[in-house]
Scaffold this active site. Sequence first.
Site, short mmCIF file in Angstrom:
data_model
loop_
_atom_site.label_atom_id
_atom_site.label_comp_id
_atom_site.label_asym_id
_atom_site.label_seq_id
_atom_site.Cartn_x
_atom_site.Cartn_y
_atom_site.Cartn_z
N ASP A 1 7.14 -4.61 12.91
CA ASP A 1 6.26 -5.34 11.97
C ASP A 1 6.88 -6.70 11.68
O ASP A 1 7.14 -7.05 10.54
CB ASP A 1 6.11 -4.51 10.69
N ALA B 1 0.83 -1.21 0.00
CA ALA B 1 0.00 0.00 0.00
C ALA B 1 0.87 1.26 0.00
O ALA B 1 0.48 2.29 -0.54
CB ALA B 1 -0.92 -0.01 1.21
N LYS C 1 13.41 0.49 -3.06
CA LYS C 1 12.12 0.65 -2.40
C LYS C 1 11.64 2.06 -2.69
O LYS C 1 12.26 3.05 -2.27
CB LYS C 1 12.30 0.43 -0.90
N1 LIG Z 1 16.84 -6.12 0.37
C1 LIG Z 1 16.02 -6.98 -0.20
N2 LIG Z 1 16.48 -8.00 -0.94
C2 LIG Z 1 15.66 -8.88 -1.54
N3 LIG Z 1 14.31 -8.82 -1.48
C3 LIG Z 1 13.78 -7.83 -0.76
C4 LIG Z 1 14.58 -6.85 -0.08
N4 LIG Z 1 13.77 -5.99 0.54
C5 LIG Z 1 12.51 -6.39 0.29
N5 LIG Z 1 12.51 -7.51 -0.49
C6 LIG Z 1 11.31 -8.24 -0.99
O1 LIG Z 1 10.26 -7.30 -1.17
C7 LIG Z 1 9.17 -7.58 -0.27
C8 LIG Z 1 8.59 -6.25 0.23
O2 LIG Z 1 9.60 -5.47 0.86
P1 LIG Z 1 9.32 -4.70 2.22
O3 LIG Z 1 8.83 -5.68 3.22
O4 LIG Z 1 10.54 -3.91 2.59
O5 LIG Z 1 8.17 -3.72 1.76
P2 LIG Z 1 6.70 -3.38 2.26
O6 LIG Z 1 6.22 -4.44 3.20
O7 LIG Z 1 5.86 -3.08 1.08
O8 LIG Z 1 7.10 -2.04 2.99
P3 LIG Z 1 6.53 -1.01 4.07
O9 LIG Z 1 5.73 -1.84 5.06
O10 LIG Z 1 7.75 -0.39 4.70
O11 LIG Z 1 5.72 0.02 3.34
C9 LIG Z 1 9.78 -8.47 0.82
O12 LIG Z 1 8.81 -9.31 1.44
C10 LIG Z 1 10.81 -9.26 0.03
O13 LIG Z 1 10.19 -10.33 -0.68
MG LIG Z 2 7.16 -6.00 4.37
#
Ligand SMILES: Nc1ncnc2c1ncn2[C@@H]1O[C@H](COP(=O)(O)OP(=O)(O)OP(=O)(O)O)[C@@H](O)[C@H]1O
Ligand SMILES: [Mg+2]
Length: 288
Positions: free
Chosen positions: A175, A34, A60
Site C-alpha cells: 500500500d 476504516a 494502532k
Molecule cells: N509510527 C508512527 N509515528 C508517527 N505517526 C504515525 C506512525 N504510524 C502512523 N502514523 C500516522 O498515522 C497515520 C495512519 O497510520 P497508518 O497508515 O499506519 O494507518 P491506516 O492507514 O489507518 O492503517 P491500515 O491501512 O493498516 O488499516 C499515518 O499516515 C501517519 O500520519
Molecule cells: Mg496508512
Amino acid sequence: MPSSASPSSQPTAPTHALPTPFDSASCTLITQGAEAFLYRTSFLPHPSTPSSSAGNCALKHRPSKPYRHAVLDKRLTRARILAEARVLVRCRREGVPVPAVLGLDWEEGWVALEWVEGVTVRRGVDEFVNEGRGEEGEEGLGDRKKEREATLRDLMIRIGRAVGRLHAIDVVHGDLTTSNLMLRPPSSSSGVVRQSGSTSPDASVPITTLAGDIVLIDFGLAAQNALDEDKAVDLYVLERAFGSTHPYAERFLDSMLAGYGDSYKGARVVLRRLEDVRMRGRKKSMLG
Ligand SMILES: Nc1ncnc2c1ncn2[C@@H]1O[C@H](COP(=O)(O)OP(=O)(O)OP(=O)(O)O)[C@@H](O)[C@H]1O
Ligand SMILES: [Mg+2]
C-alpha cells in the site's frame, strides 16, 4: 487505507473505547481509518529496558467489528496485527527504515510503535509545493524555482532508495502511498521541518525544506518472500499515488526510479518488470 480524519486535522481526544491498558487521558487521536485508529500516547518502558526509550509512541488500535462473526473477527485482527509486527521486526533487523515495535496485544487489538517525528511525505510535498506556488511566474526567481525542483528530486531519490532497501530483503509494502511514507527531520533542533504530532504542533510554521530520512509505515498489507512482479506492482502503486495526489511532483518520478535502480542488485530487473505492469495498467484502463 483512506483516513476519514486526516493527519493534518488537529489531533483530538479519543471518542472510541481505547484498548486496555490505555486511557483517554494519555491518548490523542491522530487519524481514524476504516480498519484502524492511530493514537499518540506515551510509552513507559519495562524496568529492564533503558529509560531513554521512554517517550511518544504510536498506538494502532484495530477495534472489533460488530458486523463480523466474533470468532472470525478475533482471528482476523490477530492475523493482521501479527503480520504487521512480524514484517516490521524483520525490517528493523535488516536495517530498513521503519518504526520499532514496542509492544502488542492481539486479544485487545493493538500494536504500539516507535513514534516517528516529522510529517507524512503527502503533507510535506503538498505544503512545500504550495509554499513555492506564489513564486511561480515572478521574474528573477528562476534560480529559486530550480532550487525547489532540485529539492523535490532529492526527496524522490531518497524515497526510491528507501523502497529499494525494503525490496532488497524481498518484502513488499502492499500500500505504497505518500501517506505511508514519513519524512523524519534530520535533527529536531534544526526546526526547519515542522514536527507533526509533537505535543504542540505549530501549524503556522511552513515547511521550507524536504530534508530528512524516509521512514516507511503502515505494513498492514505487506508480504514477505516477494517476487519481482510483486515489487514492480509496489512501485506502480507508488507511481499512481504520486500521479493522483501530487500531479506536480509526478514529473520527478524518474528520480524516484533512479534512486531505486541504484539501491540493490536486482533493482534493474524489477524496473523492467514495471514497464510490463504499466502496459497492463494502460490496457486495462482503455478497456474500462
Ligand atoms: N509510527 C508512527 N509515528 C508517527 N505517526 C504515525 C506512525 N504510524 C502512523 N502514523 C500516522 O498515522 C497515520 C495512519 O497510520 P497508518 O497508515 O499506519 O494507518 P491506516 O492507514 O489507518 O492503517 P491500515 O491501512 O493498516 O488499516 C499515518 O499516515 C501517519 O500520519
Ligand atoms: Mg496508512
